[in-house]
Each structure stands twice: as C-alpha cells, then as structure tokens.
Motif scaffolding. Structure first.
Motif, PDB file in Angstrom:
ATOM      1  N   GLY A  66       0.714  -1.324  -0.119  1.00  0.00           N
ATOM      2  CA  GLY A  66       0.028  -0.203   0.040  1.00  0.00           C
ATOM      3  C   GLY A  66       0.562   1.099  -0.089  1.00  0.00           C
ATOM      4  O   GLY A  66       1.999   1.109   0.433  1.00  0.00           O
TER       5      GLY A  66
ATOM      6  N   SER B   8      -2.799   0.969  -8.311  1.00  0.00           N
ATOM      7  CA  SER B   8      -3.814   1.490  -7.394  1.00  0.00           C
ATOM      8  C   SER B   8      -3.078   2.226  -6.439  1.00  0.00           C
ATOM      9  O   SER B   8      -3.931   3.007  -5.798  1.00  0.00           O
ATOM     10  CB  SER B   8      -4.481   0.190  -6.562  1.00  0.00           C
ATOM     11  OG  SER B   8      -3.327  -0.309  -5.879  1.00  0.00           O
TER      12      SER B   8
ATOM     13  N   PRO C 158      -4.483  -0.556   3.234  1.00  0.00           N
ATOM     14  CA  PRO C 158      -5.288  -0.861   2.126  1.00  0.00           C
ATOM     15  C   PRO C 158      -6.412  -1.948   2.621  1.00  0.00           C
ATOM     16  O   PRO C 158      -6.041  -3.017   3.267  1.00  0.00           O
ATOM     17  CB  PRO C 158      -4.361  -1.374   1.192  1.00  0.00           C
ATOM     18  CG  PRO C 158      -3.097  -1.769   1.854  1.00  0.00           C
ATOM     19  CD  PRO C 158      -2.844  -1.102   2.903  1.00  0.00           C
TER      20      PRO C 158
ATOM     21  N   ASN D 224      -3.409   3.676  -2.223  1.00  0.00           N
ATOM     22  CA  ASN D 224      -4.495   3.082  -2.110  1.00  0.00           C
ATOM     23  C   ASN D 224      -4.976   2.813  -0.505  1.00  0.00           C
ATOM     24  O   ASN D 224      -5.992   2.172  -0.077  1.00  0.00           O
ATOM     25  CB  ASN D 224      -4.231   1.615  -2.416  1.00  0.00           C
ATOM     26  CG  ASN D 224      -2.946   0.951  -1.718  1.00  0.00           C
ATOM     27  OD1 ASN D 224      -2.297   1.617  -1.027  1.00  0.00           O
ATOM     28  ND2 ASN D 224      -2.767  -0.371  -2.087  1.00  0.00           N
ATOM     29  N   TYR D 225      -4.415   3.864   0.330  1.00  0.00           N
ATOM     30  CA  TYR D 225      -4.956   3.904   1.740  1.00  0.00           C
ATOM     31  C   TYR D 225      -4.929   5.341   1.932  1.00  0.00           C
ATOM     32  O   TYR D 225      -4.015   6.151   1.528  1.00  0.00           O
ATOM     33  CB  TYR D 225      -4.388   2.968   2.478  1.00  0.00           C
ATOM     34  CG  TYR D 225      -2.984   3.132   3.172  1.00  0.00           C
ATOM     35  CD1 TYR D 225      -2.669   3.842   4.341  1.00  0.00           C
ATOM     36  CD2 TYR D 225      -1.873   2.562   2.324  1.00  0.00           C
ATOM     37  CE1 TYR D 225      -1.608   3.994   4.837  1.00  0.00           C
ATOM     38  CE2 TYR D 225      -0.745   2.606   2.801  1.00  0.00           C
ATOM     39  CZ  TYR D 225      -0.491   3.441   4.012  1.00  0.00           C
ATOM     40  OH  TYR D 225       0.795   3.411   4.417  1.00  0.00           O
TER      41      TYR D 225
END
Ligand code: BG6
Length: 495
Positions: free
Chosen positions: A291, A466, A477, A469-470
C-alpha cells in the motif's frame, strides 16, 4: 561491569541518528554509571567544527532528545570533556591516520590499551570504504579490541548484503561486527525471550497444537517526511519487514537455545528464517499486500500523501505499507500462519504481537452465555503500551451464567518504578561489553533477504496501478484486511 577504557568513533557525528539516539544514549549510560572512567567520544563528519562547537551542538540535541529531559549543568560539565570532533573525508587514508593518532594519544594518557568502537551512522554507500579504511589501521589487531557497528540498511537486496558481508569478512572477524537492528534492544522485545524461556507454562502450548495463528503488527502514524531520499529506494518491506518484523517473528518462533550466549541464540533464530517457506513468483499476489498512503487528516492535521512528500517521486511505486502471510515449515509450526503488517500514516502507532490459541474443543455453555465467544489470545505489546496480556473468558458477575472476555495484564508501568532504557543504551553497552546476542549475525541478514526477495522482485517488476490506495488515519489498504479475513481472522488492535 568491568568495561575496558573505550574510544568511540562516530561516523555521521553531525547526523540525525547521533543527535537523536546515540549521544543521548551515551549520555544516559554515563549518568547511570555504565561508562568506564576512561572513555572518549570522537564525532566525525565533513563539516568543519571545533570540539567546543560540537559539544554545544550535542548539548542542544541532548536537551531535546534525551529521555531524561534537559541535561543538568553539573552532569554535562563532567561529560563534555570526553567529547571531541574530528573533521574527516572518509575517502582519504589521512582520515584513518588521524583517528589512529587520536587513539594513540588517549592510550598514552590513560596508560592502557583502549577498546575502539567504530560506529557507522552514515549512508550505506560509505560502509565499504570506511570498513576498509579502519581495517588498514588495525591490521593485526586483537579482534576483541576493535569493533565495528553497522547501522541499517544492511544491503539493498540479497546480493548487496552478501557482498557487504564478504567485504567485512575480508577485514574483520564476525565477533568484531555489530549489525544493528534497534528493535532487538527494546526492553519489551528482550522480554519475549525471558517470558518464553524463564517460564515453564508457555512451552507446552507454544506450537501448532495449541496456537492457531500469530500476528505481528508494527503500525506508525508518522509519515516518511523528510526521509524520501532514503525511503523511495527502500519501502516498507525493506525498511521494516526484512529486519524488525522478521526479528520479532524469530523471537516468537525460535526453539529454546541451549544457553543465553550470542551464538546459541542466533543459531536458533536463523533456524527459523531457514525454515520459513520461500515464495514462488506466482505466490506473491496471494501472500503479500502493498500500500501507499494518500493525503488525509491525522490527529486533526492535514497530512500530504506519500507522492507529495518533499523530494518524493510524484509517480513513486514505493510501498509505505506491507502485509505478508508467512509459514514456518518445521515441526513446531507447520500449518500455523504468521501474518505481519507494517505501515506509515496509519490510524495509530502500536507494535503488537498477538498469538491466538485454538478454540476449546467443545462448548458446554448454552448459546445465550455470551454473544461473542473468543479464543484465548496472548498479546505482547511492545510500544507505546508495554505489556503482556492474556485474554481469557470469565463469568460476568450476576445471577445468570454470562461469559465475557477479560485481560490478565502484566504492564511495565504498574510493575516497575524504573523507566526502561532506550534501545540504543542497551545496544551501545552490549557493544562495549562485547556481547553480540542482540545484534544481527551475517547469516541472519542474508536469510531474511533471501526470504523476501521474491516479493521485492514481484513488486518492482509490476508497478502498482492502485497507488495511493489507503488514506492517512486508516489501517492500510483493504486488501490487507482481506489477506487475513480469507482465513477467518482479523487484524488485532488494542482498544
Ligand atoms: C526504522 C525505520 O528502522 O524504524 C523507520 O527506518 C521507522 O522508518 C523506525 O520509523 C521505527 O522505529 P521505532 O523505534 O520508532 O518503532
């Protein structure tokens, strides 16, 4: 203890690690009476400074970073005369010649040979050149007298770690090389060995028969901040899992060593790393999650995303979060998953090991006795809470038979009045004493790299589409939750 007169030479003397950790640790050791009467600390760096200027800087650092708060004038005045500064270009032989002269002068003054500890708190590209420079000044030295302490990162991958080990081995014996993993110096981490091997009741349960799974979670609220120069070439897997989290895993999973000497302890730890299941490239997607944090709010403050941090690559593929599911293929642990996770800018800073035991074989209580049957769990909380908790089911007081989960707690604050020393105090003292138990041996470092290489390769070869992604203030994530939820578990957090 009987510590020989010692000269510390700190490369990176004007750097951050010395300011925040090393000097405060040496100062606290001094205050607590652990330093020999005859000792000298020589800071070195490229900046030109007089001894006096360097002392002034260290005093300001101490006042800011020492766990004892501001230095008392009378203490500082006793400590300061032991501090010196030497400007040096580590690429030139002259630098090492100057150190030798200084060491010789101290020895003449003290009328005894001194131990010399070279501490490499510098960027890793300088490790080879400094190690070589030092070795040339101490050609046939008594190996117990000259020690070299190497900060992380020890290598960037398996190949570079091997090359560094090889270079060090050309110049030094293993007993002279102190590879730092500062987690091993933490009080609560050392206590894992005491808890496991000084108590008889745990060992019969400490295996696949009773333990369902293990979690090791080191979450941080801190972002990468000013460290992007280093971090962007590193990432969470290299920065935390290869070293700190795998060392915690070893302490949980190792067999009892025959005694508490450095090599016996490290033999058992390296056994764990060797037993850990290697990933094939096609396993990585299933076993590991990465992530990267996006901008957000944390503790009421707006915080930038990783790609917006100062100096970061705006398209960076570096992970600031990693979670991996490991297995240890041996008799003790076959089939028990070890989930590890670590990340930055998460909801809370907490380092926790959670050991979940298997369920009771048969439940005799009626369903109404409690809404959630939990399994027993042992929680070793490393920081900031320092505790060991055993979660058990108990009857709630009342006329009906209602069960709930309660904690049996050993917490440091309630048990001990004294404050725990900082990890670096323990480690610097051990380096002076010549005790390598809490330092990484060359083979441990290589095994840990070997284990994570397939993940590193997979991630490097396949940019994440992605990222980010968090968000800041989350637990990472969603896939990280899925990694463990697939097996029917959840990441454990303290309330
Ligand atoms: C260091 C990492 O080794 O450990 C940092 O490079 C990390 O990224 C730090 O923040 C965490 O250490 P501690 O002692 O604060 O848990």
């Amino acid at each position: 203890p009987n510590i020989k007169p010692t000269v510390f030479i700190i490369f990176g003397g004007t750097g951050d690690l010395n300011a925040r950790k090393l000097s405060p640790a040496l100062y606290n050791l001094f205050l607590d009476g652990w330093l020999p009467d005859q000792f000298a600390i020589i800071g070195t760096g490229r900046t030109r400074l007089t001894d006096e200027e360097f002392r002034t800087k260290l005093l300001a650092d101490l006042n800011q970073f020492s766990r004892n708060g501001k230095a008392r004038k009378e203490d500082w005045e006793k400590f300061a005369p032991h501090i010196f500064y030497q400007v040096a270009d580590v690429k030139t032989p002259a630098a090492y010649e100057q150190f030798s002269q200084r060491i010789a002068a101290f020895e003449e003054d003290w009328k005894v040979p001194a131990n010399v500890i070279y501490y490499l708190a510098v960027a890793p590209e300088f490790f080879p050149i400094i190690a070589t420079g030092i070795a040339q000044r101490h050609p046939e030295d008594d190996p117990t007298r000259v020690r070299i302490v190497i900060e992380k990162p020890f290598g960037h991958d398996l190949e570079s770690a091997r090359a560094l080990n090889k270079l060090l081995a050309q110049h030094f014996q293993e007993c002279q090389i102190y590879r730092i993993d500062h987690y091993l110096g933490k009080e609560t981490v050392q206590n894992i060995m005491a808890f496991r091997f000084a108590n008889a009741i745990m060992e019969p349960l400490w295996n696949r028969n009773s333990i369902e799974h293990v979690q090791i979670s080191v979450t941080e609220q801190l972002g990468v901040g000013e460290r992007t120069g280093y971090y962007d070439n590193s990432g969470a897997l290299r920065d935390m899992i290869q070293n700190h989290l795998l060392q915690l895993l070893c302490l949980v999973a190792m067999d009892p060593p025959v005694n508490f000497t450095a090599d016996e302890v490290r033999n058992r730890k390296v056994d764990v790393l060797r037993a850990m299941r290697r990933f094939k490239p096609e396993d990585v997607r299933e076993a590991a999650v990465r992530g990267q944090y996006a901008a957000g709010w944390l503790e009421g403050k707006k915080v930038p995303g990783y790609r917006e941090e100062k100096g970061a690559n705006p398209a960076s593929n570096t992970e600031t979060f990693a979670a991996v599911k490991f297995f240890v293929d041996n008799w003790r642990w076959q089939g028990v998953p070890f989930y590890v996770r670590t990340g930055k800018r998460l909801h809370r800073s907490a380092s926790i090991i959670s050991i979940q035991f298997k369920d009771v074989p048969h439940i005799i209580f009626p369903a109404e006795t409690g809404e959630s049957w939990q399994q027993n769990r042992l929680i070793i909380s490393i920081q900031p809470e320092m505790s060991i908790r055993l979660q058990v089911q108990a009857k709630r007081p009342g006329l009906d038979m209602m069960l709930n989960t309660v904690d049996m707690v050993f917490d440091y604050q309630g048990t001990y009045a004294a404050e725990a020393p900082e990890a670096y105090e323990t480690l610097l003292l051990d380096a002076m004493l010549g005790d390598q138990t809490l330092f990484m041996r060359g083979d441990q470092v290589e095994e840990a790299w070997d284990l994570i290489m397939p993940i590193l390769n997979a991630w490097q070869g396949r940019p994440s589409l992605s990222f980010p992604n968090y968000s800041a203030d989350s637990w990472g994530p969603e896939l990280a939750e899925a990694l463990i939820a697939r097996d029917g578990f959840h990441w454990f957090t303290l309330p």
